[in-house]
Design a protein around this motif. Structure first.
Motif, PDB file in Angstrom:
ATOM      1  N   TYR A  85       0.836  -1.197   0.000  1.00 41.93           N
ATOM      2  CA  TYR A  85       0.000   0.000   0.000  1.00 41.93           C
ATOM      3  C   TYR A  85       0.872   1.248   0.000  1.00 41.93           C
ATOM      4  CZ  TYR A  85      -3.680  -3.277   1.287  1.00 41.93           C
ATOM      5  OH  TYR A  85      -4.555  -4.335   1.303  1.00 41.93           O
ATOM      6  N   LEU A  86       0.468   2.224  -0.790  1.00 36.57           N
ATOM      7  CA  LEU A  86       1.137   3.521  -0.845  1.00 36.57           C
ATOM      8  C   LEU A  86       0.210   4.566  -0.230  1.00 36.57           C
ATOM      9  CD1 LEU A  86       2.576   3.438  -4.493  1.00 36.57           C
ATOM     10  CD2 LEU A  86       3.809   2.997  -2.361  1.00 36.57           C
ATOM     11  N   LEU A  87       0.631   5.149   0.883  1.00 33.53           N
ATOM     12  CA  LEU A  87      -0.150   6.207   1.509  1.00 33.53           C
ATOM     13  C   LEU A  87       0.124   7.511   0.770  1.00 33.53           C
ATOM     14  CD1 LEU A  87      -2.044   7.204   3.734  1.00 33.53           C
ATOM     15  CD2 LEU A  87      -0.032   7.504   5.193  1.00 33.53           C
ATOM     16  N   ASP A  88      -0.929   8.092   0.241  1.00 30.86           N
ATOM     17  CA  ASP A  88      -0.824   9.257  -0.636  1.00 30.86           C
ATOM     18  C   ASP A  88      -0.548  10.540   0.157  1.00 30.86           C
ATOM     19  OD1 ASP A  88      -0.828  10.612  -3.011  1.00 30.86           O
ATOM     20  OD2 ASP A  88      -2.971  10.387  -3.414  1.00 30.86           O
ATOM     21  N   ASN A  89      -0.069  11.563  -0.565  1.00 28.93           N
ATOM     22  CA  ASN A  89       0.080  12.926  -0.024  1.00 28.93           C
ATOM     23  C   ASN A  89       1.038  12.996   1.161  1.00 28.93           C
ATOM     24  OD1 ASN A  89      -1.906  14.011  -1.870  1.00 28.93           O
ATOM     25  ND2 ASN A  89      -3.458  13.048  -0.568  1.00 28.93           N
ATOM     26  N   GLN A  90       2.191  12.371   1.030  1.00 32.02           N
ATOM     27  CA  GLN A  90       3.202  12.396   2.085  1.00 32.02           C
ATOM     28  C   GLN A  90       4.417  13.192   1.615  1.00 32.02           C
ATOM     29  OE1 GLN A  90       2.425  10.812   5.194  1.00 32.02           O
ATOM     30  NE2 GLN A  90       0.507  10.973   4.039  1.00 32.02           N
ATOM     31  N   PHE A  92       8.247  14.629   2.226  1.00 29.30           N
ATOM     32  CA  PHE A  92       9.494  14.378   2.925  1.00 29.30           C
ATOM     33  C   PHE A  92      10.556  15.315   2.377  1.00 29.30           C
ATOM     34  CE2 PHE A  92      13.515  11.818   3.306  1.00 29.30           C
ATOM     35  CZ  PHE A  92      13.624  11.922   4.686  1.00 29.30           C
ATOM     36  N   GLN A  93      11.128  16.129   3.260  1.00 25.73           N
ATOM     37  CA  GLN A  93      12.136  17.120   2.881  1.00 25.73           C
ATOM     38  C   GLN A  93      11.669  17.992   1.727  1.00 25.73           C
ATOM     39  OE1 GLN A  93      15.747  14.865   2.226  1.00 25.73           O
ATOM     40  NE2 GLN A  93      16.109  14.582   4.427  1.00 25.73           N
ATOM     41  N   GLY A  94      10.389  18.355   1.784  1.00 22.83           N
ATOM     42  CA  GLY A  94       9.825  19.265   0.806  1.00 22.83           C
ATOM     43  C   GLY A  94       9.334  18.640  -0.476  1.00 22.83           C
ATOM     44  N   ASP A  95       9.521  17.332  -0.655  1.00 25.72           N
ATOM     45  CA  ASP A  95       9.126  16.662  -1.888  1.00 25.72           C
ATOM     46  C   ASP A  95       7.875  15.808  -1.655  1.00 25.72           C
ATOM     47  OD1 ASP A  95      11.318  17.679  -3.340  1.00 25.72           O
ATOM     48  OD2 ASP A  95      12.612  16.097  -2.546  1.00 25.72           O
ATOM     49  N   PRO A  96       6.940  15.796  -2.620  1.00 25.01           N
ATOM     50  CA  PRO A  96       5.743  14.963  -2.481  1.00 25.01           C
ATOM     51  C   PRO A  96       6.053  13.511  -2.795  1.00 25.01           C
ATOM     52  CG  PRO A  96       5.690  16.110  -4.581  1.00 25.01           C
ATOM     53  CD  PRO A  96       6.916  16.610  -3.845  1.00 25.01           C
ATOM     54  N   PRO A 121       9.343   8.742  -3.752  1.00 21.58           N
ATOM     55  CA  PRO A 121       8.975   9.987  -4.437  1.00 21.58           C
ATOM     56  C   PRO A 121       7.806   9.779  -5.387  1.00 21.58           C
ATOM     57  CG  PRO A 121      10.986   9.081  -5.371  1.00 21.58           C
ATOM     58  CD  PRO A 121      10.670   8.246  -4.152  1.00 21.58           C
ATOM     59  N   LEU A 122       7.071  10.858  -5.613  1.00 22.06           N
ATOM     60  CA  LEU A 122       5.889  10.788  -6.466  1.00 22.06           C
ATOM     61  C   LEU A 122       6.250  10.482  -7.910  1.00 22.06           C
ATOM     62  CD1 LEU A 122       2.812  11.202  -6.779  1.00 22.06           C
ATOM     63  CD2 LEU A 122       3.288  13.640  -7.132  1.00 22.06           C
ATOM     64  N   GLY A 123       7.342  11.037  -8.401  1.00 16.33           N
ATOM     65  CA  GLY A 123       7.704  10.864  -9.804  1.00 16.33           C
ATOM     66  C   GLY A 123       7.191  12.026 -10.642  1.00 16.33           C
ATOM     67  N   GLN A 128       2.559   7.723 -12.705  1.00 18.66           N
ATOM     68  CA  GLN A 128       3.789   6.940 -12.654  1.00 18.66           C
ATOM     69  C   GLN A 128       3.773   6.030 -11.436  1.00 18.66           C
ATOM     70  OE1 GLN A 128       7.359   9.225 -13.233  1.00 18.66           O
ATOM     71  NE2 GLN A 128       8.653   7.706 -12.206  1.00 18.66           N
ATOM     72  N   VAL A 129       4.091   4.762 -11.635  1.00 22.73           N
ATOM     73  CA  VAL A 129       4.081   3.779 -10.546  1.00 22.73           C
ATOM     74  C   VAL A 129       5.460   3.740  -9.895  1.00 22.73           C
ATOM     75  CG1 VAL A 129       3.740   1.362  -9.928  1.00 22.73           C
ATOM     76  CG2 VAL A 129       2.325   2.412 -11.717  1.00 22.73           C
ATOM     77  N   PRO A 130       5.563   4.040  -8.608  1.00 22.82           N
ATOM     78  CA  PRO A 130       6.872   3.998  -7.940  1.00 22.82           C
ATOM     79  C   PRO A 130       7.451   2.580  -7.960  1.00 22.82           C
ATOM     80  CG  PRO A 130       5.247   5.156  -6.603  1.00 22.82           C
ATOM     81  CD  PRO A 130       4.497   4.494  -7.711  1.00 22.82           C
ATOM     82  N   GLN A 131       8.775   2.509  -8.054  1.00 22.49           N
ATOM     83  CA  GLN A 131       9.464   1.228  -8.083  1.00 22.49           C
ATOM     84  C   GLN A 131      10.142   0.984  -6.729  1.00 22.49           C
ATOM     85  OE1 GLN A 131       9.198  -0.821 -10.888  1.00 22.49           O
ATOM     86  NE2 GLN A 131       7.744   0.814 -11.429  1.00 22.49           N
TER      87      GLN A 131
END
Length: 246
Positions: A85-90, A92-96, A121-123, A128-131
């Motif tokens: 599961y990917l929790l959305d809208n997180q 970290f250090q200013g990056d979505p 990272p969102l990409g 885009q699907v994170p790897q």
């Protein structure tokens, strides 16, 4: 009641308004004081548990309630399962981006626990699907039992959005809800790995989240409003006494 050249002559409507509003303002002030006491107790509980030695999660399950394990450092052994599961809208250090959660089937106990593994990272865009890589076979991990991350108000039914095979994007992490979705027997809390992106912020974030000082500030504001209401009531109802020259 008389004060030299003034006399106190309360009017009906100001008196009724004060009788209604004053108890409300005082009750809100005392409620905030009670909330401050609760947060102080939570902070003391957190500090006591945070520094305790690590326990094996599989052994602790049968001896301690979920609330007693909160903020405890734990070790766990098992193998990663699906789905992820990917929790959305997180951020970290200013990056979505996302926080990645995977169920870990415990080797020495029934059931599984959701493990917060890392931040991704969102990409380029949301399509885009994170790897990420997931270790296979038996793993030995260490982390900390944390509450499921809080989310904002959900204005619609929570949608568990498929992104790839056995990978879903979610707007909240609720172990009971994800247990129904995954058909896994999930424990009612999350374990955050020590090397997860947010792990180093656990203590500062938790201590700041208790917010005892904020509730004390709110209490002061409510009591100040009550005092102001009383002052206005007195001023409005003080009438100048007539004199012989009037």
């Amino acid at each position: 009641m008389q004060l030299k050249r003034y006399q106190f002559r309360p009017g009906l409507w100001p008196s009724l308004a004060t009788l209604v509003m004053l108890p409300i303002l005082l009750a809100l002030g005392f409620w905030q004081l009670d909330r401050a006491d609760q947060k102080a107790a939570m902070q003391a509980e957190f500090s006591a548990r945070y520094d305790q030695p690590a326990v094996a999660l599989a052994e602790a399950i049968g001896h301690q309630d979920a609330d007693d394990l909160r903020w405890r450092e734990v070790t766990l052994t098992g193998h990663f399962s699906e789905p992820h599961y990917l929790l959305d809208n997180q951020v970290f250090q200013g990056d979505p981006g996302y926080r990645l959660y995977s169920p870990l089937q415990l080797a020495a106990a029934d059931g599984a626990v959701l493990v917060e593994r890392d931040w991704l990272p969102l990409g380029a865009d949301r399509s885009q699907v994170p790897q990420f890589d997931t270790p296979g076979g038996r793993v030995e991990l260490s982390g900390r039992v944390v509450p499921a991350p809080a989310t904002g108000i959900m204005l619609a039914e929570h949608r568990i959005e498929p992104l790839a095979t056995q990978l879903f994007r979610v707007q909240r992490i609720k172990p009971a809800e994800l247990a129904r979705h995954s058909d896994l027997e999930l424990l009612p809390y999350v374990v955050r790995l020590h090397d997860a992106a947010h792990a180093e912020d656990d203590q500062a974030a938790a201590l700041g989240g208790f917010g005892r000082e904020r509730h004390l500030g709110y209490a002061f504001q409510w009591f100040a409003l009550a005092a102001t209401l009383l002052l206005i009531y007195l001023i409005v109802n003080l009438k100048k006494r007539p004199t012989d020259n009037d």
